[in-house]
Write a protein that holds these residues in place. Structure first.
Motif, short mmCIF file in Angstrom:
data_model
loop_
_atom_site.label_atom_id
_atom_site.label_comp_id
_atom_site.label_asym_id
_atom_site.label_seq_id
_atom_site.Cartn_x
_atom_site.Cartn_y
_atom_site.Cartn_z
N VAL A 1 -3.86 16.84 -3.28
CA VAL A 1 -4.82 15.75 -3.19
C VAL A 1 -4.02 14.48 -2.94
CG1 VAL A 1 -6.61 14.42 -4.35
CG2 VAL A 1 -6.41 16.90 -4.76
N TYR A 2 -4.38 13.77 -1.88
CA TYR A 2 -3.66 12.56 -1.49
C TYR A 2 -4.46 11.33 -1.93
CZ TYR A 2 -0.27 15.22 1.19
OH TYR A 2 0.74 16.08 1.54
N TYR A 3 -3.75 10.41 -2.59
CA TYR A 3 -4.37 9.22 -3.14
C TYR A 3 -3.81 7.96 -2.49
CZ TYR A 3 -5.75 12.33 -6.98
OH TYR A 3 -6.28 13.34 -7.74
N CYS A 4 -4.69 7.03 -2.25
CA CYS A 4 -4.32 5.71 -1.75
C CYS A 4 -4.09 4.79 -2.95
CB CYS A 4 -5.47 5.20 -0.88
SG CYS A 4 -5.21 3.61 -0.14
N ASN A 5 -3.09 3.93 -2.85
CA ASN A 5 -2.73 3.04 -3.95
C ASN A 5 -2.48 1.65 -3.40
OD1 ASN A 5 -0.13 1.70 -5.16
ND2 ASN A 5 -1.02 2.83 -6.87
N ALA A 6 -3.03 0.65 -4.07
CA ALA A 6 -2.79 -0.75 -3.72
C ALA A 6 -2.12 -1.43 -4.89
CB ALA A 6 -4.11 -1.45 -3.41
N LYS A 7 -1.03 -2.16 -4.62
CA LYS A 7 -0.28 -2.77 -5.72
C LYS A 7 0.05 -4.22 -5.42
CE LYS A 7 3.82 -2.01 -8.57
NZ LYS A 7 5.00 -1.15 -8.78
N MET B 1 0.84 -1.20 0.00
CA MET B 1 0.00 0.00 0.00
C MET B 1 0.87 1.25 0.00
SD MET B 1 -3.02 -1.23 -0.07
CE MET B 1 -3.91 0.32 0.13
N SER B 2 0.39 2.25 -0.71
CA SER B 2 1.13 3.50 -0.82
C SER B 2 0.20 4.69 -0.75
CB SER B 2 1.89 3.56 -2.14
OG SER B 2 2.81 2.50 -2.27
N TRP B 3 0.79 5.81 -0.42
CA TRP B 3 0.13 7.11 -0.53
C TRP B 3 0.90 7.93 -1.57
CZ3 TRP B 3 -4.45 8.49 1.60
CH2 TRP B 3 -4.92 7.73 2.67
N TYR B 4 0.14 8.51 -2.48
CA TYR B 4 0.69 9.44 -3.47
C TYR B 4 -0.01 10.78 -3.25
CZ TYR B 4 2.74 5.70 -6.36
OH TYR B 4 3.50 4.66 -6.84
N ARG B 5 0.56 11.81 -3.87
CA ARG B 5 -0.12 13.11 -3.85
C ARG B 5 0.11 13.84 -5.15
NH1 ARG B 5 3.55 16.26 0.76
NH2 ARG B 5 5.43 16.57 -0.52
N ARG B 6 -0.86 14.67 -5.49
CA ARG B 6 -0.75 15.56 -6.64
C ARG B 6 -0.92 16.97 -6.12
NH1 ARG B 6 -4.26 13.58 -10.62
NH2 ARG B 6 -2.55 12.70 -11.80
N GLN B 7 0.11 17.76 -6.25
CA GLN B 7 0.14 19.09 -5.63
C GLN B 7 -0.53 20.17 -6.46
OE1 GLN B 7 4.45 18.69 -4.82
NE2 GLN B 7 3.95 19.21 -2.70
N ALA B 8 -0.72 19.92 -7.74
CA ALA B 8 -1.40 20.90 -8.57
C ALA B 8 -1.99 20.17 -9.77
CB ALA B 8 -0.42 21.98 -9.03
N PRO B 9 -3.10 20.69 -10.30
CA PRO B 9 -3.68 20.07 -11.50
C PRO B 9 -2.65 20.03 -12.62
CG PRO B 9 -5.18 21.68 -10.55
CD PRO B 9 -3.88 21.83 -9.82
N GLY B 10 -2.59 18.89 -13.29
CA GLY B 10 -1.65 18.76 -14.39
C GLY B 10 -0.28 18.28 -13.98
N LYS B 11 0.00 18.33 -12.68
CA LYS B 11 1.29 17.86 -12.18
C LYS B 11 1.18 16.37 -11.94
CE LYS B 11 4.79 19.49 -8.93
NZ LYS B 11 5.08 20.32 -7.75
N ARG C 1 1.47 12.75 -10.18
CA ARG C 1 1.36 12.28 -8.80
C ARG C 1 2.74 11.84 -8.34
NH1 ARG C 1 -4.31 8.95 -8.89
NH2 ARG C 1 -3.50 8.24 -10.89
N GLU C 2 3.09 12.17 -7.11
CA GLU C 2 4.37 11.74 -6.57
C GLU C 2 4.14 10.76 -5.42
OE1 GLU C 2 6.84 14.36 -4.31
OE2 GLU C 2 5.17 15.58 -3.59
N LEU C 3 5.04 9.81 -5.32
CA LEU C 3 4.98 8.83 -4.25
C LEU C 3 5.39 9.48 -2.94
CD1 LEU C 3 4.62 5.89 -3.29
CD2 LEU C 3 7.01 5.50 -3.94
N VAL C 4 4.55 9.34 -1.93
CA VAL C 4 4.82 9.93 -0.62
C VAL C 4 5.38 8.88 0.34
CG1 VAL C 4 3.78 11.04 1.39
CG2 VAL C 4 3.01 11.66 -0.91
N ALA C 5 4.69 7.75 0.42
CA ALA C 5 5.12 6.69 1.34
C ALA C 5 4.53 5.36 0.91
CB ALA C 5 4.67 7.01 2.77
N SER C 6 5.25 4.28 1.24
CA SER C 6 4.79 2.94 0.93
C SER C 6 5.02 2.01 2.11
CB SER C 6 5.54 2.36 -0.28
OG SER C 6 5.22 3.04 -1.45
N ILE C 7 4.21 0.96 2.18
CA ILE C 7 4.39 -0.06 3.21
C ILE C 7 4.12 -1.42 2.56
CG2 ILE C 7 1.99 0.19 4.02
CD1 ILE C 7 3.11 -0.40 6.88
N SER C 8 4.96 -2.39 2.91
CA SER C 8 4.81 -3.71 2.32
C SER C 8 3.57 -4.42 2.88
CB SER C 8 6.06 -4.55 2.62
OG SER C 8 6.20 -4.74 4.03
#
Length: 116
Positions: free
Chosen positions: A94-100, A34-44, A46-53
């Motif tokens: 905007v912070y997004y949750c990600n499952a991989k 699981m990870s958290w990403y964020r997008r700081q501005a429209p059009g930018k 998404r950057e990876l903020v943190a991940s956990i196995s």
């Protein structure tokens, strides 16, 4: 139906704290990193903020949040958290949750605004 639902975003003052939650449903949560990403501005991008196995034995953080943010998960509750401390205006996003695993799933995002 596989789903990730984020919550906890709001307006907070600089230096404040916030905890984001992401609840999973419709898939085997404990098998996914699981990870958290964020997008700081429209059009930018998404950057990876943190991940956990999946087994909680490994975490990683972007340099910009190291020492301030903590990612954790509760596999019994199918929930991943992001504890954010010492928030800065640059954390506004905007912070997004990600499952991989063998596939990638995304939540709809939750807005965090850091402003006085």
């Amino acid at each position: 139906q596989q789903q990730l639902v984020e919550s906890g975003g709001c307006l907070v003052q600089p230096g404040g704290s916030l905890r984001l939650s992401c609840v999973a449903s419709g898939f085997t949560f404990s098998s996914y990193a699981m990870s958290w990403y964020r997008r700081q501005a429209p059009g930018k991008e998404r950057e990876l903020v943190a991940s956990i196995s999946s087994t909680e034995d490994s975490t990683m953080y972007a340099d910009s949040v190291k020492g301030r943010f903590t990612i954790s998960r509760d596999n019994a509750k199918k929930t991943v958290y992001l504890q954010m401390n010492s928030l800065k205006p640059d954390d506004t996003a905007v912070y997004y949750c990600n499952a991989k695993s063998w596939r990638v799933l995304w939540g709809q995002g939750t807005q965090v605004t850091v402003s006085s």
